[in-house]
Design an enzyme around this catalytic site. Structure first.
Site, PDB file in Angstrom:
ATOM      1  N   HIS C  47       1.248  -1.659  -0.093  1.00 48.13           N
ATOM      2  CA  HIS C  47      -0.007   0.297  -0.128  1.00 48.13           C
ATOM      3  C   HIS C  47       0.654   1.538  -0.364  1.00 48.13           C
ATOM      4  CE1 HIS C  47      -3.476   2.064   0.439  1.00 48.13           C
ATOM      5  NE2 HIS C  47      -2.716   3.270   1.522  1.00 48.13           N
ATOM      6  N   TYR C  50       3.881   0.423  -3.483  1.00 41.58           N
ATOM      7  CA  TYR C  50       4.074   0.560  -4.735  1.00 41.58           C
ATOM      8  C   TYR C  50       5.083  -0.861  -5.060  1.00 41.58           C
ATOM      9  CZ  TYR C  50       0.281   4.270  -4.236  1.00 41.58           C
ATOM     10  OH  TYR C  50      -0.615   5.255  -3.557  1.00 41.58           O
ATOM     11  N   HIS C  93     -11.587   2.623  -0.583  1.00 39.14           N
ATOM     12  CA  HIS C  93     -11.294   1.991   0.310  1.00 39.14           C
ATOM     13  C   HIS C  93     -12.068   0.705   0.621  1.00 39.14           C
ATOM     14  CE1 HIS C  93     -10.213   4.156   4.846  1.00 39.14           C
ATOM     15  NE2 HIS C  93      -9.362   3.904   4.674  1.00 39.14           N
ATOM     16  N   HIS C  95     -11.547  -2.535   1.260  1.00 40.32           N
ATOM     17  CA  HIS C  95     -11.640  -3.750   2.343  1.00 40.32           C
ATOM     18  C   HIS C  95     -12.593  -3.099   4.405  1.00 40.32           C
ATOM     19  CE1 HIS C  95     -10.441  -7.876   4.206  1.00 40.32           C
ATOM     20  NE2 HIS C  95     -10.205  -6.785   4.832  1.00 40.32           N
ATOM     21  N   ASP C 115      -6.351  14.407   1.432  1.00 38.43           N
ATOM     22  CA  ASP C 115      -5.303  14.814   0.515  1.00 38.43           C
ATOM     23  C   ASP C 115      -5.267  15.960   0.348  1.00 38.43           C
ATOM     24  OD1 ASP C 115      -3.891  12.447   1.092  1.00 38.43           O
ATOM     25  OD2 ASP C 115      -4.816  11.338  -0.043  1.00 38.43           O
ATOM     26  N   GLN C 312      -7.737   8.155  12.729  1.00 34.25           N
ATOM     27  CA  GLN C 312      -8.238   8.627  11.584  1.00 34.25           C
ATOM     28  C   GLN C 312      -8.235  10.517  12.027  1.00 34.25           C
ATOM     29  OE1 GLN C 312      -9.428   7.954   8.737  1.00 34.25           O
ATOM     30  NE2 GLN C 312      -8.819   6.706   8.993  1.00 34.25           N
ATOM     31  N   ASN C 532      -3.665   6.157  -7.123  1.00 34.45           N
ATOM     32  CA  ASN C 532      -3.594   4.792  -6.668  1.00 34.45           C
ATOM     33  C   ASN C 532      -4.018   3.892  -6.510  1.00 34.45           C
ATOM     34  OD1 ASN C 532      -6.065   3.371  -3.694  1.00 34.45           O
ATOM     35  ND2 ASN C 532      -4.037   4.346  -2.783  1.00 34.45           N
TER      36      ASN C 532
END
Ligand SMILES: Nc1ncnc2c1ncn2[C@@H]1O[C@H](COP(=O)(O)OP(=O)(O)O)[C@@H](O)[C@H]1O
Ligand SMILES: [Mg+2]
Lengths: 85, 237, 748, 85
Positions: C47, C50, C93, C95, C115, C312, C532
């Protein structure tokens, strides 16, 4: 028969609502409310014959629909039972 | 004319109200932070939409304790025009400046769409320019706009002609098919006894420019300018 | 290396191979301690690093005259004139949304918004790209309801409109739904903030929610600090707090109006470890932080946990020395407490202290640029050629064209998405000038005459049948949608959702798709500015359809020229741009009516596609056409119906020439439902039709007048023979209520 | 000291959440769940010396902030008290 189901976030899961409420209470001067956690509360009316059936049905419904076991836990209480004991 | 747009933490239509007043209507607009105790020299007060304090606990429940709400109550008591839009309406309800309460929408889902809003009364500062019975095309965007008041309160509201807006079909019919959220009597907006405090769930500030699909909302802002210019209202300062 | 300080299980739990571990030892010049091992494990995860995708991603075009920021930052940025930049990116997002649909989707929205404002841009639009299993499945329904409520719950609350998106339903997503969210913000070009640290001695601040044990993965191991109540201690799913993020957003944007901020980065995946090491390595400096100073929600957290937590709504901010008080004051106003947790150093190291003790010390570059890169084996799966054949005799007896047409309108992939977007506030900020409903979203840029059109697309079926072609088609469709609104495509972002990259067949899909995407982006002049990668989208060994989702941003010089998608009036000429080749491979028709996912996806001539898009932009700017709608899933017939819906029942009558080929199925079906690319239905004032046809001819775009608008029926004829004749309102009812109805049908 | 506060909609007020859940349960085959009412549940952490203080503080906070008297009623329960009795 009536059952109560309490659904709460697991202790490790962050509860933004509860902490926002706690902060609001502090700014209102309720400093001695150290912490607040918010959960859900359900009253179920059950068409079942026995307490055992009620308990089982309420638990099943709670785990399948009312709570998400990944982040929440729940507790079932039978209303009549509670009164009787 | 100076409009005060009150900003609570979590307000998110504050800029939209400001834009409508300042850039479309061409009047003066100022933001007032919720911690301030004074509204300055405001002629009109807008409590904008959004999710004050995240709408945690209940919509508007925490915002009503903000210091600025004392000033808003005083301003209203002196006859100053106050408009609560969506979350602003919910705050007015929680603060007791308007009667009743909001429940979750009947289908428990958020609704964002244009609806028909019939003007029921024109003797408030925010509806003076409207024709009674006219159906405005204005969007709603809320999850908790299901207006509730106990029977006796509802009866008083109706008797005193304090229901100002009702959800209606484009041709003016009020009924379940036009009710997006389950509000009693299709109520979309009401006023206080003095008729100077108006709250509504639809967003007039989102319907002020042709590019946005409707200019019907502008009528509310133009109305209050008329009302103040005519000197029909007590000064709220 | 023969003996390692950690047992093989420990490495495995950290997702590190023995070779990777040895490389860590080499980079450090010593064995790592457990905290360091954890930090490497998250930064070297697929993740964050990469590692499987990087060699392929490198081949994508990322430069262009308008590109202000390409891949490598928190988001990409393109020049939209007036000194402004559009800052945008898409994130997955998947999973978390499967495990806890509401919170998983909500926190996905929160992450992509961070972001964007991290770059100093005010977010003004969200779009979501969703993939679910079939609506007949009870669990899927719960996921759909939860995901949509979660996206709305976060976006509505924070006050950023969700102006559009797309959704497709397919068996392969049953155990692995996709939730990709795109966000776009506007920044002044000279105020863009980068995720870079600089200036040794500058303080490093932590702002936002307190750190808890959320989202720490990996390690269950051999250490006293982990016990068997681990699952309970470390929830895999976080609860989003849009209110906190709203405060952060406003405070950060207010901070960036001052020049006190040097760099900023949100703490997303890999949390504090990622934010510190990436800002440090981008700026070529070191960073030192003390975990004791990090605000904590729970007691007894270890440095390991604090460095790896993915709580978060947290930001890392590097501030100019001497400006601390000013910064703290801004955050105080918003009831946020900015806490200094460390400072920038000159030595290039990420040094983590726990009070007086150094608990980790790693060169920033070792965590970032030096992460492993793999060129994984690639192998075309067997049977691709057979898959691309439509079996001629396996087909069920054909329903009438009209029945097929009505069935397609009710197919969830084609049916109206109103049930979804009505739950999203798509108007807040009063910029949405083409309301959600069809095609690209259009958002004006206040303070200018301009507007931006945006679309996200990616048909996994085409990609499955031919990854290279499918990816080219995804880019073309997203760009075409934007052009149909009158926007000139100027930039792209992508979210690459694939299966397990360690399987050569999956890696083949991935490599081919990237190659195709690169070709299309080069040809259409839409450089990829960021994106992504989401791999390992599998359940029980079965991968999802390979699903690269492409987001395209287009620019309209004049917002008032934004094109409608539906027919605006009766008595207009209906003109079809593009050639009807009758291609049914991978079509919704084959799937819905014959249960087949087979055939060759539509061909795509990129030169022609570009000519078509430029033609649309020009005609829109000149005011020569009244509406434009592209033909996608369901083909020409469905596109025509979409032009009639949401008009209050306005009809249309067209007469089509038979398709060039029948794909081996049926000529009428191929003509009506074939999904050939590069086709658009436009409506034109009859007086302008000649000019429009002429402009098309000059541009080399095939064009033909096929009918007129009017009446209250949809009438489609093929060479004079009527094959569909239905009441608009009746068809619209079926189309508009299909998803809600299917979600509410009791499950047996 | 810990207190629990239950906030429920007054019986005369329609409960959209509860009735939606009841419908969902019926469509899942739980016909014998006759009715569902949803409420809120709060756990308060109180920094107070006596049970009496706890009771009083919790009630005050509940009536001023946690519940809206127009539509809701509430009930306070002390956790320790419950255990002891
Ligand atoms: N998941 C979603 N979220 C928000 N809007 C959506 C979503 N899915 C579809 N829409 C909206 O519904 C409309 C139709 O979408 P789609 O069927 O993909 O049509 P098109 O191919 O014309 O874009 C578009 O305006 C799109 O933005
Ligand atoms: Mg599309």
């Amino acid at each position: 028969m009536k059952a109560r189901v309490f659904v709460t976030l697991k202790p490790s899961v962050f509860d933004p609502q509860g902490s926002t409420i706690a902060e609001a209470l502090h700014s209102l001067g309720y400093q001695n409310v150290a912490d607040v956690r918010q959960g859900k509360y359900f009253e179920l009316d059950l068409d079942v014959a026995s307490e055992q059936d009620a308990e089982q049905l309420a638990s099943e419904v709670a785990s399948r629909v009312l709570a998400n076991p990944v982040i929440e836990s729940f507790r079932v209480e039978l209303v009549d039972a509670g009164v009787r004991s | 004319m100076t409009f005060a747009v009150v900003v609570f933490p979590g307000s998110n239509c504050d800029h939209d109200s400001y834009h409508a007043v300042r850039h479309v209507l061409g009047h003066d607009a100022r933001f007032v932070w919720h911690k301030e105790a004074s509204l300055g020299n405001a002629d009109v007060v807008i409590l904008p939409g959004g999710f004050s304090h995240g709408d945690y606990l209940r919509t508007g429940a925490i915002a009503r304790f903000s210091p600025v709400m004392k000033a808003v109550a005083d301003f209203a008591a002196a006859g100053g025009p106050v408009l609560g839009i969506c979350n602003g309406f919910q705050i007015l309800l929680e603060a007791g400046l308007l009667p009743g309460a909001m429940l979750r929408n009947r289908d428990v889902r958020f609704h964002c769409e244009h609806v028909g809003v019939r003007v029921e009364q024109t003797d408030t500062p925010f509806t003076a320019r409207c024709r009674q019975g006219r159906v405005l095309n204005i969007p709603i965007a809320h999850g908790e706009g299901n207006y509730y008041a106990p029977p006796e309160v509802l009866e008083t509201l109706e008797r005193e002609r304090r229901v100002i807006f009702r959800y209606a079909t484009a041709d003016g019919r009020v009924g379940p098919e036009a009710n997006p959220n389950g509000s009693l009597n299709n109520i979309a907006g009401i006023c206080n006894e003095g008729r100077n405090v108006v709250g509504l769930m639809p967003h007039p500030e989102r319907a002020c420019e042709p590019m946005l699909g409707s200019t019907d909302g502008l009528l509310l802002f133009e109305s209050v300018v008329d009302a103040l210019t005519a000197g029909a209202l007590g000064g709220g300062r | 290396m023969s003996t390692r300080a950690f047992a093989p299980e420990v490495l495995e739990q950290h997702g590190l191979t023995p070779e990777e571990y040895d490389r860590i030892v080499e980079l450090l010049g010593r064995e790592p301690n457990l905290t360091e091992l954890g930090m490497f494990s998250v930064m070297w995860s697929e993740h964050c690093s990469y590692k499987s995708s990087r060699v392929h991603l490198k081949t994508l075009p990322t430069k262009g005259a308008r590109v202000l920021q390409g891949p490598g930052e928190n988001a990409g940025a393109v020049d939209i004139g007036d000194g402004l930049a559009a800052v945008f990116k898409i994130e997955s997002h998947n999973h978390p949304s499967f495990i806890e649909p509401y919170q998983g989707a909500a926190t996905g929205v929160g992450g992509i918004i961070r972001d964007i404002f991290t770059m100093g841009a005010r977010p003004i639009a969200l779009l979501d790209s969703l993939r679910f299993g079939p609506l007949t499945d009870a669990r899927t329904r719960r996921i759909v309801k939860g995901v949509v409520a979660g996206i709305g719950g976060y976006g509505n609350s924070i006050g950023i409109p969700t102006v559009g998106g797309e959704v497709m339903f397919d068996e392969s997503y049953r155990g692995n739904p996709l939730v990709n969210v795109f966000c776009l913000g506007i920044a002044k070009q000279n105020e863009i903030i980068r995720g870079q640290a600089s200036g040794p001695g500058n303080p490093v601040y932590y702002v936002g929610a307190k750190t808890g044990r959320d989202g720490i993965h990996g390690a269950t191991m051999a250490s006293a600090e982990f016990d068997d109540r681990l699952e309970e201690k470390r929830p895999a799913v976080q609860v989003g707090d849009p209110f906190m993020e709203k405060l952060l957003l406003e405070a950060c944007l207010e901070l960036m109006k001052t020049d006190a901020c040097v760099g900023m980065q949100d703490m997303g995946a890999a949390g504090l470890t990622c934010a510190t090491s990436e800002t440090g390595s981008r700026g070529g400096v070191g960073i030192e932080v003390d975990v004791r100073l990090v605000p904590q929600r729970e007691t007894g957290m270890t440095p390991y946990e604090i460095m790896l937590s993915e709580s978060q709504e947290r930001m890392l901010i590097i501030v100019k020395r001497g400006r601390e008080a000013e910064v703290e004051q801004i955050f105080e106003k918003w009831d946020l407490h900015a806490v200094k947790i460390g400072e920038v150093t000159a030595d290039g190291l990420l040094r983590v202290r726990d009070g007086g003790t150094v608990v980790a010390e790693i060169p920033n570059l070792a965590l970032t640029d030096e992460a492993p890169v793999y060129r994984r084996p690639i192998q075309e799966p067997e049977g691709m050629a057979a898959l691309r054949q439509i079996p001629r005799n396996g087909l069920k007896p054909l329903p009438s064209a009209e029945e097929a047409f009505l069935a397609l309108l009710e197919a969830p992939t084609i049916a109206s998405k109103r049930w979804i977007y009505r739950q999203y506030d798509h108007m807040v900020r009063t910029n949405t000038i083409v309301l959600t409903g069809l095609g690209a979203a259009v958002v004006r840029v206040k303070g200018t005459n301009r507007a931006l059109a945006m679309s996200v697309d990616g048909n996994g079926r085409y990609v499955y049948l031919d990854p290279r072609q499918g990816a080219r088609l995804a880019v073309a469709e997203a760009a075409r949608n934007v052009a149909c609104a009158g926007g000139l495509p100027i930039g792209a972002t992508n979210c690459l959702n694939f299966g397990n990259p360690e399987r050569p067949e999956i890696m083949w899909q991935f490599a081919e798709a990237i190659a195709g995407m690169g070709e299309a982006c080069r040809a259409l002049d839409t450089p990829i500015t960021g994106g992504n990668v989401s791999l390992y989208n599998e359940t029980d060994g079965t991968a999802i359809l390979p699903t690269p989702v492409v987001g395209i941003v287009g620019l309209l010089e004049d917002a008032s020229k934004a094109l409608a998608r539906v027919f605006p009036a009766e008595g207009l000429d209906i003109v079809l741009f593009g050639a009807n080749l009758g291609e049914l491979g991978g079509s919704e028709y084959l799937l819905t009516l014959h249960g087949l996912l087979r055939g060759q996806p539509p061909v795509l001539d990129l030169e022609r596609e570009r000519a078509l898009q430029q033609l649309l932009v020009r005609l829109a700017a000149d005011g020569l056409i009244r509406s434009a709608q592209d033909c996608a899933e369901g083909g020409l017939a469905v596109a025509l119906a979409e032009c009639c819906f949401d008009t209050g029942g306005l009809g249309a009558a067209v007469d089509l020439a038979p398709a060039a080929s029948d794909g081996g199925v049926d000529l009428v079906a191929a003509t009506l439902f074939g999904e050939s690319a590069s086709r658009v239905i436009v409506s034109v004032e009859p007086a302008a039709t000649a000019a429009v046809l002429e402009a098309a001819a000059r541009a080399g775009v095939p064009a033909a007048r096929i009918g007129t608008t009017g009446g209250d029926r949809i009438r489609i004829a093929v060479e004079g023979t009527t094959v569909v004749d239905v009441d608009v309102r009746q068809a619209e009812r079926a189309w508009s209520s299909a998803i809600g109805r299917q979600l509410d049908t009791p499950v047996a």
